[in-house]
Design a protein around this motif. Structure first.
Motif, PDB file in Angstrom:
ATOM      1  N   GLN A  29      41.972  43.109  47.702  1.00 13.27           N
ATOM      2  CA  GLN A  29      43.387  42.988  47.335  1.00 13.27           C
ATOM      3  C   GLN A  29      43.765  41.602  46.722  1.00 13.27           C
ATOM      4  O   GLN A  29      44.409  41.380  45.898  1.00 13.27           O
ATOM      5  CB  GLN A  29      44.307  43.904  48.068  1.00 13.27           C
ATOM      6  CG  GLN A  29      45.657  43.985  47.520  1.00 13.27           C
ATOM      7  CD  GLN A  29      46.429  44.839  48.578  1.00 13.27           C
ATOM      8  OE1 GLN A  29      46.580  44.610  49.586  1.00 13.27           O
ATOM      9  NE2 GLN A  29      46.925  46.256  47.932  1.00 13.27           N
ATOM     10  N   ALA A  30      43.856  40.762  47.965  1.00 11.10           N
ATOM     11  CA  ALA A  30      44.328  39.348  47.653  1.00 11.10           C
ATOM     12  C   ALA A  30      43.684  38.699  46.722  1.00 11.10           C
ATOM     13  O   ALA A  30      44.170  37.914  45.954  1.00 11.10           O
ATOM     14  CB  ALA A  30      44.289  38.539  49.017  1.00 11.10           C
ATOM     15  N   GLY A  31      42.196  38.844  46.631  1.00  4.07           N
ATOM     16  CA  GLY A  31      41.514  37.931  45.572  1.00  4.07           C
ATOM     17  C   GLY A  31      41.777  38.481  44.143  1.00  4.07           C
ATOM     18  O   GLY A  31      41.804  37.716  43.231  1.00  4.07           O
ATOM     19  N   LEU A  32      41.861  39.994  44.013  1.00  8.07           N
ATOM     20  CA  LEU A  32      42.275  40.461  42.528  1.00  8.07           C
ATOM     21  C   LEU A  32      43.588  39.927  42.479  1.00  8.07           C
ATOM     22  O   LEU A  32      43.974  39.404  41.175  1.00  8.07           O
ATOM     23  CB  LEU A  32      42.082  41.909  42.695  1.00  8.07           C
ATOM     24  CG  LEU A  32      42.614  42.761  41.554  1.00  8.07           C
ATOM     25  CD1 LEU A  32      41.751  42.117  40.451  1.00  8.07           C
ATOM     26  CD2 LEU A  32      42.258  44.114  41.798  1.00  8.07           C
ATOM     27  N   MET A  33      44.515  39.934  43.113  1.00  5.89           N
ATOM     28  CA  MET A  33      45.839  39.530  42.878  1.00  5.89           C
ATOM     29  C   MET A  33      45.779  38.183  42.537  1.00  5.89           C
ATOM     30  O   MET A  33      46.627  37.637  41.437  1.00  5.89           O
ATOM     31  CB  MET A  33      46.829  39.792  44.146  1.00  5.89           C
ATOM     32  CG  MET A  33      48.197  39.387  43.684  1.00  5.89           C
ATOM     33  SD  MET A  33      49.360  39.772  44.856  1.00  5.89           S
ATOM     34  CE  MET A  33      48.917  38.386  46.111  1.00  5.89           C
ATOM     35  N   ALA A  34      45.071  37.165  43.212  1.00  8.18           N
ATOM     36  CA  ALA A  34      44.987  35.920  42.830  1.00  8.18           C
ATOM     37  C   ALA A  34      44.359  35.860  41.369  1.00  8.18           C
ATOM     38  O   ALA A  34      44.927  34.709  40.536  1.00  8.18           O
ATOM     39  CB  ALA A  34      44.011  35.063  43.720  1.00  8.18           C
ATOM     40  N   ALA A  35      43.360  36.321  40.891  1.00  5.49           N
ATOM     41  CA  ALA A  35      42.888  36.412  39.440  1.00  5.49           C
ATOM     42  C   ALA A  35      44.002  36.890  38.573  1.00  5.49           C
ATOM     43  O   ALA A  35      44.064  35.966  37.725  1.00  5.49           O
ATOM     44  CB  ALA A  35      41.692  37.187  39.282  1.00  5.49           C
ATOM     45  N   LEU A  36      44.604  37.966  38.802  1.00  6.61           N
ATOM     46  CA  LEU A  36      45.680  38.397  37.805  1.00  6.61           C
ATOM     47  C   LEU A  36      46.590  37.514  37.698  1.00  6.61           C
ATOM     48  O   LEU A  36      47.317  37.225  36.619  1.00  6.61           O
ATOM     49  CB  LEU A  36      46.089  39.855  38.283  1.00  6.61           C
ATOM     50  CG  LEU A  36      44.965  40.922  38.283  1.00  6.61           C
ATOM     51  CD1 LEU A  36      45.542  42.021  39.047  1.00  6.61           C
ATOM     52  CD2 LEU A  36      44.485  41.298  36.996  1.00  6.61           C
ATOM     53  N   LEU A  37      47.149  36.868  38.685  1.00  5.35           N
ATOM     54  CA  LEU A  37      48.200  35.952  38.698  1.00  5.35           C
ATOM     55  C   LEU A  37      47.673  34.667  37.851  1.00  5.35           C
ATOM     56  O   LEU A  37      48.539  34.209  37.177  1.00  5.35           O
ATOM     57  CB  LEU A  37      48.694  35.469  40.096  1.00  5.35           C
ATOM     58  CG  LEU A  37      49.451  36.377  40.924  1.00  5.35           C
ATOM     59  CD1 LEU A  37      49.756  36.147  42.345  1.00  5.35           C
ATOM     60  CD2 LEU A  37      50.999  36.629  40.238  1.00  5.35           C
ATOM     61  N   ALA A  38      46.529  34.073  38.394  1.00  8.21           N
ATOM     62  CA  ALA A  38      45.836  33.042  37.561  1.00  8.21           C
ATOM     63  C   ALA A  38      46.082  33.141  36.039  1.00  8.21           C
ATOM     64  O   ALA A  38      46.226  32.509  35.330  1.00  8.21           O
ATOM     65  CB  ALA A  38      44.630  32.580  38.165  1.00  8.21           C
ATOM     66  N   GLN A  39      45.525  34.467  35.862  1.00 10.48           N
ATOM     67  CA  GLN A  39      45.458  34.892  34.233  1.00 10.48           C
ATOM     68  C   GLN A  39      47.028  34.702  33.684  1.00 10.48           C
ATOM     69  O   GLN A  39      47.172  34.487  32.237  1.00 10.48           O
ATOM     70  CB  GLN A  39      44.852  36.366  34.420  1.00 10.48           C
ATOM     71  CG  GLN A  39      44.761  36.843  32.797  1.00 10.48           C
ATOM     72  CD  GLN A  39      44.392  38.153  32.595  1.00 10.48           C
ATOM     73  OE1 GLN A  39      44.699  39.072  33.473  1.00 10.48           O
ATOM     74  NE2 GLN A  39      43.286  38.640  31.962  1.00 10.48           N
ATOM     75  N   ARG A  40      47.789  35.031  34.309  1.00  9.42           N
ATOM     76  CA  ARG A  40      49.245  34.799  33.875  1.00  9.42           C
ATOM     77  C   ARG A  40      49.663  33.443  33.735  1.00  9.42           C
ATOM     78  O   ARG A  40      50.987  33.150  33.392  1.00  9.42           O
ATOM     79  CB  ARG A  40      50.310  35.778  34.524  1.00  9.42           C
ATOM     80  CG  ARG A  40      49.680  37.256  34.424  1.00  9.42           C
ATOM     81  CD  ARG A  40      50.802  38.117  35.385  1.00  9.42           C
ATOM     82  NE  ARG A  40      50.726  39.489  35.091  1.00  9.42           N
ATOM     83  CZ  ARG A  40      51.501  40.170  34.449  1.00  9.42           C
ATOM     84  NH1 ARG A  40      52.715  39.579  33.755  1.00  9.42           N
ATOM     85  NH2 ARG A  40      51.359  41.617  34.204  1.00  9.42           N
ATOM     86  N   GLY A  41      49.057  32.574  34.435  1.00  3.46           N
ATOM     87  CA  GLY A  41      49.613  31.024  34.191  1.00  3.46           C
ATOM     88  C   GLY A  41      50.145  30.638  35.707  1.00  3.46           C
ATOM     89  O   GLY A  41      50.509  29.262  35.794  1.00  3.46           O
ATOM     90  N   PHE A  42      50.038  31.440  36.737  1.00  9.55           N
ATOM     91  CA  PHE A  42      50.346  31.236  38.067  1.00  9.55           C
ATOM     92  C   PHE A  42      49.337  30.189  38.587  1.00  9.55           C
ATOM     93  O   PHE A  42      47.988  30.570  38.895  1.00  9.55           O
ATOM     94  CB  PHE A  42      50.650  32.174  39.083  1.00  9.55           C
ATOM     95  CG  PHE A  42      51.564  31.882  40.059  1.00  9.55           C
ATOM     96  CD1 PHE A  42      52.691  32.422  40.255  1.00  9.55           C
ATOM     97  CD2 PHE A  42      51.135  31.415  41.388  1.00  9.55           C
ATOM     98  CE1 PHE A  42      53.325  32.302  41.266  1.00  9.55           C
ATOM     99  CE2 PHE A  42      51.876  31.220  42.257  1.00  9.55           C
ATOM    100  CZ  PHE A  42      52.954  31.595  42.313  1.00  9.55           C
ATOM    101  N   VAL A  43      49.714  28.979  38.754  1.00 11.75           N
ATOM    102  CA  VAL A  43      48.798  27.814  39.231  1.00 11.75           C
ATOM    103  C   VAL A  43      48.287  27.955  40.605  1.00 11.75           C
ATOM    104  O   VAL A  43      49.321  27.524  41.347  1.00 11.75           O
ATOM    105  CB  VAL A  43      49.281  26.461  38.515  1.00 11.75           C
ATOM    106  CG1 VAL A  43      48.050  25.356  38.981  1.00 11.75           C
ATOM    107  CG2 VAL A  43      49.171  26.529  36.970  1.00 11.75           C
ATOM    108  N   GLY A  44      47.140  27.875  41.137  1.00 12.08           N
ATOM    109  CA  GLY A  44      46.627  27.617  42.633  1.00 12.08           C
ATOM    110  C   GLY A  44      46.222  26.328  42.861  1.00 12.08           C
ATOM    111  O   GLY A  44      45.977  25.537  41.795  1.00 12.08           O
ATOM    112  N   PRO A  45      46.151  25.943  44.046  1.00 11.18           N
ATOM    113  CA  PRO A  45      45.442  24.692  44.532  1.00 11.18           C
ATOM    114  C   PRO A  45      44.079  24.691  44.319  1.00 11.18           C
ATOM    115  O   PRO A  45      43.287  25.513  44.826  1.00 11.18           O
ATOM    116  CB  PRO A  45      45.789  24.625  46.196  1.00 11.18           C
ATOM    117  CG  PRO A  45      46.144  26.145  46.548  1.00 11.18           C
ATOM    118  CD  PRO A  45      46.484  27.034  45.356  1.00 11.18           C
ATOM    119  N   ARG A  46      43.930  23.828  43.184  1.00 11.33           N
ATOM    120  CA  ARG A  46      42.274  23.799  42.916  1.00 11.33           C
ATOM    121  C   ARG A  46      41.444  22.924  43.707  1.00 11.33           C
ATOM    122  O   ARG A  46      40.384  22.445  43.246  1.00 11.33           O
ATOM    123  CB  ARG A  46      42.238  23.175  41.306  1.00 11.33           C
ATOM    124  CG  ARG A  46      42.955  24.520  40.361  1.00 11.33           C
ATOM    125  CD  ARG A  46      43.280  24.234  38.910  1.00 11.33           C
ATOM    126  NE  ARG A  46      44.455  23.392  38.944  1.00 11.33           N
ATOM    127  CZ  ARG A  46      44.958  23.351  37.748  1.00 11.33           C
ATOM    128  NH1 ARG A  46      44.540  23.744  36.534  1.00 11.33           N
ATOM    129  NH2 ARG A  46      46.366  22.719  37.595  1.00 11.33           N
TER     130      ARG A  46
END
Length: 480
Positions: free
Chosen positions: A224-241
């Motif tokens: 659930q957490a990993g899927l949410m991460a991908a969906l948020l990133a797709q919307r432009g929410f930037v994670g620590p790279r």
């Protein structure tokens, strides 16, 4: 030089490895995946589905499915055995928990259970995106690769000795990687998704203290957490790279005292960790399988009965001693599945460690519990040095007639060096799925799964999974 300074040096030397892994994930194409890898991933799909359907008959699997149904959301993906569709986020929570609900799902030397994360995410997004089999294959390959590499980079034995459950902690990366491929995200967005996944990593080994259900939940929650991460990133929410290698807050150093960041990228595209997947013939902790195989061989080859055995000694690695060598407490199915003493004892009585050996009734049977108390566990230096590259075990039986019989197993059945055949994996699937949904429904799911990578969509398999009518392990219908 102290540990912090050592890590800072490693972090500087390997700066950018998260983004390098992300670039590889984003570039994976079905044609890049070797034939052997494709074959193993096909087995992994079948194995996960069998484990998942059976897992839905367990109390913890049912609770999570009911929770996912209550949360509902948009009708994007099948709730396995639930006759309904829910949001992809909720579907993978239930699916990931179900696959790991009986500790029978695939694993690897990285001390992880990748199928429980990857298969639910790929199937849920295939429905949501109307994706074809070739993309599902690529998504599975990405998830398996990411999870194995993150765990190996953490140094799994050292991470485990800190109390982390790597299926939970590395699992978020598997789910995010698989989702990024299914969503068609570019390298920069994939790096953000990995960062958002990593910052949600969680899961500790405290469940063995009292047999709590949290271990069963770790893959579902991480999916659930990993899927949410991908969906948020797709919307432009930037994670620590730089999530894995950052000098301040890098996950590898937080998880381990001896991280190996180079393993994130070594041999990318040449070494496929999917090929090293281990499938379980025994319904218990994979680290115990070598000892189970050893004692089964000794009992069979010498025509022994438990009453013939005066003393049992199991030699294992120090990590295994910590993980499964605890004094057996007949307090939960989970602790029976984790307990090396119980696994050996019940195998001596029953000639197997399968479904029937891990029921609430069997785990408290007085004769088995008494034999558990006679199983001694010691750290074997040779096995300890080789673990986890070799999941070995040694069992010595001393008979009442004074014989001393020893068997050492390096590669238990189901390891890549001693693999289960396609027929054996399909047979395991049918035994699990038939117990859950009946033989006819199970056969339909198996046929659809075996053809999935050639299919235009996941719709047929998803429909079969949603419509399957669940039974409990006694054969009575249940609702999910």
């Amino acid at each position: 030089m102290d540990d912090l300074e050592t890590w800072k040096r490693l972090a500087r030397e390997h700066r950018g490895v998260t983004q390098e892994l992300a670039a590889f994930i984003a570039a994976i194409k079905p044609g890049d995946i070797p034939g052997k890898t494709r074959e193993i991933l096909g087995h992994a799909l079948v194995d996960a589905l069998g484990c998942g359907l059976y897992g839905l008959t367990t109390p913890w699997g049912r609770i999570m499915a009911e929770f996912a149904r209550a949360q509902q959301g948009p009708a994007e993906a099948a709730l396995w055995g639930g006759g309904a569709r829910v949001s992809a986020i909720n579907a993978v929570l239930a699916g990931g928990t179900a696959v790991h609900s009986f500790d029978f799902d695939d694993h690897s030397r990285a001390k992880i259970h990748p199928g429980a994360l990857v298969v639910p995410v790929v199937l849920a997004l295939a429905e949501r995106q109307n994706a074809g089999g070739d993309l599902m294959l690529a998504g599975m390959a990405a998830g398996y690769e990411a999870m194995n590499r993150v765990s190996q980079a953490c140094n799994p034995s050292r991470t485990r000795m800190r109390g982390w459950h790597l299926t939970g902690t590395a699992g978020t990366f598997a789910a995010a990687a698989a989702a990024c491929v299914m969503l068609g995200l570019d390298a920069s967005t994939t790096a953000s998704a990995l960062g958002l996944a990593g910052t949600q990593s969680a899961g500790t080994w405290a469940f063995t203290a009292d047999g709590g259900m949290s271990k069963r939940m770790h893959p579902g929650r991480s999916a659930q957490a990993g899927l949410m991460a991908a969906l948020l990133a797709q919307r432009g929410f930037v994670g620590p790279r730089y999530i894995l290698e950052a000098e301040d807050g890098g996950l590898l150093f937080g998880m381990s005292d001896t991280p190996r960041p180079a393993m994130l990228v070594e041999g990318l595209g040449r070494r496929w960790y999917s090929d090293e997947t281990c499938f379980k013939p025994h319904a218990c902790c994979g680290s115990n399988h070598a000892c189970v195989d050893a004692v089964l061989d000794l009992m069979r080859d010498n025509r022994l009965e438990p009453a013939d055995v005066e003393r049992v000694v199991a030699g294992v690695a120090s990590v295994v001693n910590t993980q499964t060598g605890f004094e057996y407490r007949a307090d939960s199915v989970l602790n029976a599945q984790m307990s090396l003493r119980y696994n050996i004892a019940v195998a001596m009585f029953d000639g197997q460690a399968y479904l029937e050996q891990f029921t609430p009734q069997r785990i408290v049977e007085p004769r088995v519990v008494a034999l558990c108390r006679r199983v001694e566990i010691e750290i074997d230096p040779e096995i300890d040095r080789a673990y986890p590259e070799i999941y070995g075990g040694r069992v010595t039986l001393v008979t009442r007639q004074g014989q001393t019989l020893t068997r050492k197993v390096d590669y238990s059945r189901g390891m890549p060096e001693n693999p289960m055949s396609r027929g054996e994996i399909d047979g395991k699937f049918m035994s699990l799925a038939s117990a859950a949904v009946g033989a006819e429904a199970a056969a339909g799911v198996l046929e659809a799964a075996r053809g999935l990578f050639r299919a235009e969509s996941a719709s047929r398999l998803a429909d079969l999974l949603a419509r399957a009518r669940l039974h409990d392990t006694a054969g009575a219908p249940v609702t999910a």
